[in-house]
Design a protein around this motif. Structure first.
Motif, PDB file in Angstrom:
ATOM      1  N   GLU A 254     -36.371  17.190 -43.524  1.00 44.99           N
ATOM      2  CA  GLU A 254     -36.570  15.885 -44.150  1.00 44.99           C
ATOM      3  C   GLU A 254     -35.533  15.631 -45.236  1.00 44.99           C
ATOM      4  OE1 GLU A 254     -40.503  15.238 -45.542  1.00 44.99           O
ATOM      5  OE2 GLU A 254     -41.446  15.677 -43.608  1.00 44.99           O
ATOM      6  N   ALA A 255     -35.099  16.677 -45.906  1.00 40.62           N
ATOM      7  CA  ALA A 255     -34.103  16.509 -46.967  1.00 40.62           C
ATOM      8  C   ALA A 255     -32.797  15.963 -46.404  1.00 40.62           C
ATOM      9  CB  ALA A 255     -33.859  17.845 -47.670  1.00 40.62           C
ATOM     10  N   ARG A 256     -32.432  16.358 -45.197  1.00 39.06           N
ATOM     11  CA  ARG A 256     -31.183  15.897 -44.597  1.00 39.06           C
ATOM     12  C   ARG A 256     -31.340  14.539 -43.924  1.00 39.06           C
ATOM     13  NH1 ARG A 256     -28.248  19.178 -40.711  1.00 39.06           N
ATOM     14  NH2 ARG A 256     -26.405  18.239 -41.655  1.00 39.06           N
ATOM     15  N   PHE A 257     -32.575  14.209 -43.516  1.00 38.41           N
ATOM     16  CA  PHE A 257     -32.804  12.947 -42.798  1.00 38.41           C
ATOM     17  C   PHE A 257     -33.996  12.195 -43.394  1.00 38.41           C
ATOM     18  CE2 PHE A 257     -30.906  15.981 -39.853  1.00 38.41           C
ATOM     19  CZ  PHE A 257     -29.787  15.268 -39.422  1.00 38.41           C
ATOM     20  N   PRO A 258     -33.857  11.782 -44.660  1.00 43.62           N
ATOM     21  CA  PRO A 258     -34.997  11.149 -45.334  1.00 43.62           C
ATOM     22  C   PRO A 258     -35.418   9.820 -44.723  1.00 43.62           C
ATOM     23  CG  PRO A 258     -32.992  10.905 -46.642  1.00 43.62           C
ATOM     24  CD  PRO A 258     -32.665  11.855 -45.531  1.00 43.62           C
ATOM     25  N   GLU A 259     -34.532   9.160 -43.989  1.00 47.00           N
ATOM     26  CA  GLU A 259     -34.859   7.847 -43.433  1.00 47.00           C
ATOM     27  C   GLU A 259     -35.395   7.909 -42.009  1.00 47.00           C
ATOM     28  OE1 GLU A 259     -32.005   4.605 -44.781  1.00 47.00           O
ATOM     29  OE2 GLU A 259     -30.851   6.415 -45.222  1.00 47.00           O
ATOM     30  N   ALA A 260     -35.425   9.104 -41.427  1.00 46.84           N
ATOM     31  CA  ALA A 260     -35.969   9.244 -40.080  1.00 46.84           C
ATOM     32  C   ALA A 260     -37.482   9.068 -40.104  1.00 46.84           C
ATOM     33  CB  ALA A 260     -35.604  10.600 -39.496  1.00 46.84           C
ATOM     34  N   ASP A 261     -38.028   8.469 -39.050  1.00 48.17           N
ATOM     35  CA  ASP A 261     -39.480   8.333 -38.934  1.00 48.17           C
ATOM     36  C   ASP A 261     -40.131   9.646 -38.543  1.00 48.17           C
ATOM     37  OD1 ASP A 261     -39.919   5.330 -39.237  1.00 48.17           O
ATOM     38  OD2 ASP A 261     -38.413   5.373 -37.657  1.00 48.17           O
ATOM     39  N   GLU A 262     -39.370  10.496 -37.878  1.00 48.74           N
ATOM     40  CA  GLU A 262     -39.941  11.734 -37.341  1.00 48.74           C
ATOM     41  C   GLU A 262     -38.831  12.755 -37.170  1.00 48.74           C
ATOM     42  OE1 GLU A 262     -42.826  12.813 -33.509  1.00 48.74           O
ATOM     43  OE2 GLU A 262     -41.387  11.152 -33.390  1.00 48.74           O
ATOM     44  N   ILE A 263     -39.115  13.996 -37.512  1.00 49.41           N
ATOM     45  CA  ILE A 263     -38.163  15.087 -37.312  1.00 49.41           C
ATOM     46  C   ILE A 263     -38.851  16.165 -36.491  1.00 49.41           C
ATOM     47  CG2 ILE A 263     -36.752  16.854 -38.423  1.00 49.41           C
ATOM     48  CD1 ILE A 263     -36.611  14.979 -40.861  1.00 49.41           C
ATOM     49  N   VAL A 264     -38.221  16.553 -35.404  1.00 46.61           N
ATOM     50  CA  VAL A 264     -38.820  17.504 -34.469  1.00 46.61           C
ATOM     51  C   VAL A 264     -37.910  18.725 -34.350  1.00 46.61           C
ATOM     52  CG1 VAL A 264     -39.534  17.901 -32.078  1.00 46.61           C
ATOM     53  CG2 VAL A 264     -39.962  15.677 -33.170  1.00 46.61           C
ATOM     54  N   VAL A 265     -38.506  19.899 -34.514  1.00 51.81           N
ATOM     55  CA  VAL A 265     -37.776  21.147 -34.287  1.00 51.81           C
ATOM     56  C   VAL A 265     -38.218  21.698 -32.937  1.00 51.81           C
ATOM     57  CG1 VAL A 265     -37.305  23.470 -35.115  1.00 51.81           C
ATOM     58  CG2 VAL A 265     -37.631  21.604 -36.760  1.00 51.81           C
ATOM     59  N   ASP A 266     -37.355  21.562 -31.955  1.00 48.77           N
ATOM     60  CA  ASP A 266     -37.671  22.005 -30.593  1.00 48.77           C
ATOM     61  C   ASP A 266     -36.391  21.936 -29.775  1.00 48.77           C
ATOM     62  OD1 ASP A 266     -38.987  22.825 -28.332  1.00 48.77           O
ATOM     63  OD2 ASP A 266     -40.379  21.124 -28.247  1.00 48.77           O
ATOM     64  N   TRP A 267     -36.392  22.642 -28.653  1.00 48.09           N
ATOM     65  CA  TRP A 267     -35.265  22.495 -27.748  1.00 48.09           C
ATOM     66  C   TRP A 267     -35.266  21.061 -27.225  1.00 48.09           C
ATOM     67  CZ3 TRP A 267     -31.262  25.629 -26.071  1.00 48.09           C
ATOM     68  CH2 TRP A 267     -31.232  26.910 -26.651  1.00 48.09           C
ATOM     69  N   PRO A 268     -34.123  20.374 -27.289  1.00 50.66           N
ATOM     70  CA  PRO A 268     -34.083  18.953 -26.943  1.00 50.66           C
ATOM     71  C   PRO A 268     -34.654  18.618 -25.567  1.00 50.66           C
ATOM     72  CG  PRO A 268     -32.073  19.546 -28.072  1.00 50.66           C
ATOM     73  CD  PRO A 268     -32.822  20.823 -27.841  1.00 50.66           C
ATOM     74  N   HIS A 269     -34.279  19.365 -24.533  1.00 50.41           N
ATOM     75  CA  HIS A 269     -34.761  19.030 -23.185  1.00 50.41           C
ATOM     76  C   HIS A 269     -36.268  19.213 -23.070  1.00 50.41           C
ATOM     77  CE1 HIS A 269     -34.366  23.411 -22.793  1.00 50.41           C
ATOM     78  NE2 HIS A 269     -35.167  23.339 -21.739  1.00 50.41           N
ATOM     79  N   ARG A 270     -36.806  20.216 -23.768  1.00 51.74           N
ATOM     80  CA  ARG A 270     -38.247  20.460 -23.721  1.00 51.74           C
ATOM     81  C   ARG A 270     -38.999  19.335 -24.436  1.00 51.74           C
ATOM     82  NH1 ARG A 270     -39.884  26.258 -25.609  1.00 51.74           N
ATOM     83  NH2 ARG A 270     -39.199  25.438 -27.637  1.00 51.74           N
ATOM     84  N   TYR A 271     -38.464  18.910 -25.571  1.00 56.53           N
ATOM     85  CA  TYR A 271     -39.109  17.818 -26.302  1.00 56.53           C
ATOM     86  C   TYR A 271     -39.064  16.519 -25.498  1.00 56.53           C
ATOM     87  CZ  TYR A 271     -39.894  14.097 -29.641  1.00 56.53           C
ATOM     88  OH  TYR A 271     -40.359  12.959 -30.259  1.00 56.53           O
TER      89      TYR A 271
END
Length: 391
Positions: A254-271
Motif C-alpha cells: 500500500e505504501a508504494r500504491f496508495p491510490e490503488a483500490d486493491e493490492i493483490v500478492v499472488d502469481w498473476p496468472h493464478r489471480y
C-alpha cells in the motif's frame, strides 16, 4: 443526470423544487454524451452542464419555464448555418435535451430519489424516463433493479411498465445508457432502437431514455514497478477500479500504491483465473518477465476483456510472441495483444508512459486512431456516444 447525483439528492432532501435538463440523444460533434445534465431550482441556482457552454443559457430558460408550467418537453439544439450567433452548437453537433420539472408533488420525484440514493450507495440500477410518446406518459419514470424489480411507473398500463422495465433491464445488463422503444401493446422486453443516440422516432409506442449506473470497470495492473504507480493514477483518473497484482510481497504494498483500490500478492496468472472480469476490463501487463508474462497472457488472451496490453521493447515483444506460440496460443488470440503497450508519444518518464498507455486504452475503447487531430480530417468523436466514459 447521474453526473450530478450528489447535488440532486441533497436538493431532494432539502425539499427543493427544480427542473432537470438531460441530454438524451446526440449527433455529430456534440460536446457531451447522453446522460449529461443541468438542473435549476426554484431560486435560480444551477448545477451541471449539458453542452460545455454552447446552449447553457437557453436550457436554463427552459428549466425555468418547466418550473412554471410543470410540463416535460424535449428540445433539439444544433448549429445554425443562417446565423452562427444563434443559440446552437458551433461545433456542428446536434443534441436533444429533455427538460423535466421535479416539483414536490411530481410523480417522478420519489422514483428519482430512489435512483439517486441507490447510485450514491454504489448499487447498480437503471432509471427509465419517457422521452417520446403520448402526452400523458411524458414525465413518467421507473427505476429498475438488477433483479428486474422496479419502482414507479410510466402512467399507463401495468403491462407497459413491465415491458419498460424489461427494456431498461436489458441496457442495465450491458451497462449502457441509451434510448429504447417499447411496444405499444406492452408485450415483450422492448427492443433497443438506436445505439448511436441520434434522433428519436417511436412508431406505435413510447421511447424511453435509460440511464444506467453500474460499478466502474476494472483495470488490473500486473507488475508492481514504478511505471505501475503512474498507471494506477491514470487509471483512477479515467474512472477505473484499479487493482495491482504482483507475486512479490516486498513490492506489492500500500505504501508504494496508495491510490490503488486493491493490492493483490499472488502469481498473476493464478489471480487472473480466479478474479472476475467482463467486457469492460482492461489488463495491463508491466512485468516484462517471461516467467510471469507467458502464463499470464495465455490466460488473458482467452478472456473476453476490452484490452490486453504488455510492456517491453520490440525485441521483448518478438521473444514473447514466440514463447506464446510455443505455449499454444493461436494467431487470433495473439492479434488481440497490444504490445509494446501504449501510443508513440516519445514517452520516457513513468508518468509519460502511463499517459501513452491510457491514451491507447481510450483510443481502443472509442475507436480512435491515435493520430494528431491537426490536419488529419478524422472525426473528433468516434463510435458509440452512449457508452459510459469508463466502459
Amino acid at each position: 443526470m447521474f453526473d450530478i447525483a450528489g447535488e440532486l439528492h441533497r436538493w431532494l432532501a432539502e425539499g427543493r423544487e427544480f427542473a432537470v435538463a438531460t441530454v438524451v440523444a446526440v449527433g455529430g460533434s456534440a460536446p457531451r454524451d447522453p446522460g449529461a445534465a443541468l438542473a435549476v431550482d426554484s431560486e435560480g441556482t444551477a448545477i451541471g452542464s449539458v453542452s460545455g457552454g454552447c446552449v447553457e443559457g437557453a436550457v436554463y430558460e427552459l428549466c425555468a419555464q418547466a418550473l412554471t408550467d410543470g410540463e416535460t418537453r424535449v428540445e433539439r439544439f444544433g448549429y445554425s448555418d443562417e446565423d452562427a450567433f444563434a443559440v446552437g452548437l458551433t461545433c456542428g453537433g446536434i443534441i436533444d435535451i429533455m427538460v423535466t420539472p421535479v416539483g414536490v408533488r411530481a410523480p417522478a420525484r420519489e422514483v428519482l430519489r430512489a435512483a439517486l440514493a441507490a447510485l450514491l450507495r454504489g448499487e447498480p440500477g437503471a432509471l427509465a424516463r419517457v422521452v417520446e410518446g403520448p402526452a400523458e406518459l411524458l414525465g413518467g419514470a421507473l427505476f429498475v433493479h438488477p433483479d428486474g424489480s422496479y419502482e414507479g411507473g410510466l402512467g399507463g398500463a401495468v403491462e407497459l411498465d413491465r415491458a419498460a422495465a424489461g427494456a431498461a433491464g436489458t441496457l442495465l445488463d450491458a451497462g449502457r445508457t441509451g434510448t429504447v422503444a417499447v411496444a405499444a401493446s406492452g408485450a415483450g422486453r422492448g427492443s433497443p432502437r438506436t445505439e448511436s443516440g441520434e434522433g428519436a422516432h417511436c412508431p406505435g409506442g413510447p421511447a424511453l431514455f435509460v440511464e444506467t449506473s453500474v460499478p466502474p470497470p476494472r483495470m488490473i495492473v500486473f507488475g508492481a514497478i514504478d511505471f505501475a504507480a503512474a498507471l494506477v493514477r491514470a487509471g483512477k483518473f479515467l474512472g477505473y477500479h484499479v487493482t495491482v497484482c504482483d507475486a512479490r510481497p516486498v513490492f506489492a504494498t500500500e505504501a508504494r500504491f496508495p491510490e490503488a483500490d486493491e493490492i493483490v500478492v499472488d502469481w498473476p496468472h493464478r489471480y487472473l483465473r480466479s478474479t472476475g472480469t467482463d467486457a469492460r476490463t482492461v489488463l495491463c501487463v508491466l512485468t516484462h518477465d517471461a516467467k510471469f508474462d507467458v502464463p499470464l497472457l495465455q490466460v488473458a488472451l482467452g478472456l473476453p476483456v476490452a484490452f490486453v496490453g504488455a510492456m517491453g521493447s520490440r525485441r521483448t515483444h518478438t521473444d514473447r510472441e514466440r514463447r506464446l506460440r510455443e505455449a499454444g496460443v493461436g494467431e487470433r488470440e495473439l492479434a488481440r495483444l497490444r504490445s509494446p503497450i501504449g501510443l508513440d508519444l516519445g514517452a520516457r518518464t513513468p508518468e509519460e508512459t502511463a499517459l501513452s498507455i491510457a491514451a491507447e486504452i481510450v483510443a481502443t475503447r472509442r475507436g480512435g486512431t491515435g493520430t494528431p487531430l491537426t490536419g488529419s480530417g478524422t472525426p473528433i468523436h468516434h463510435g458509440d456516444r452512449n457508452t459510459p466514459a469508463a466502459a
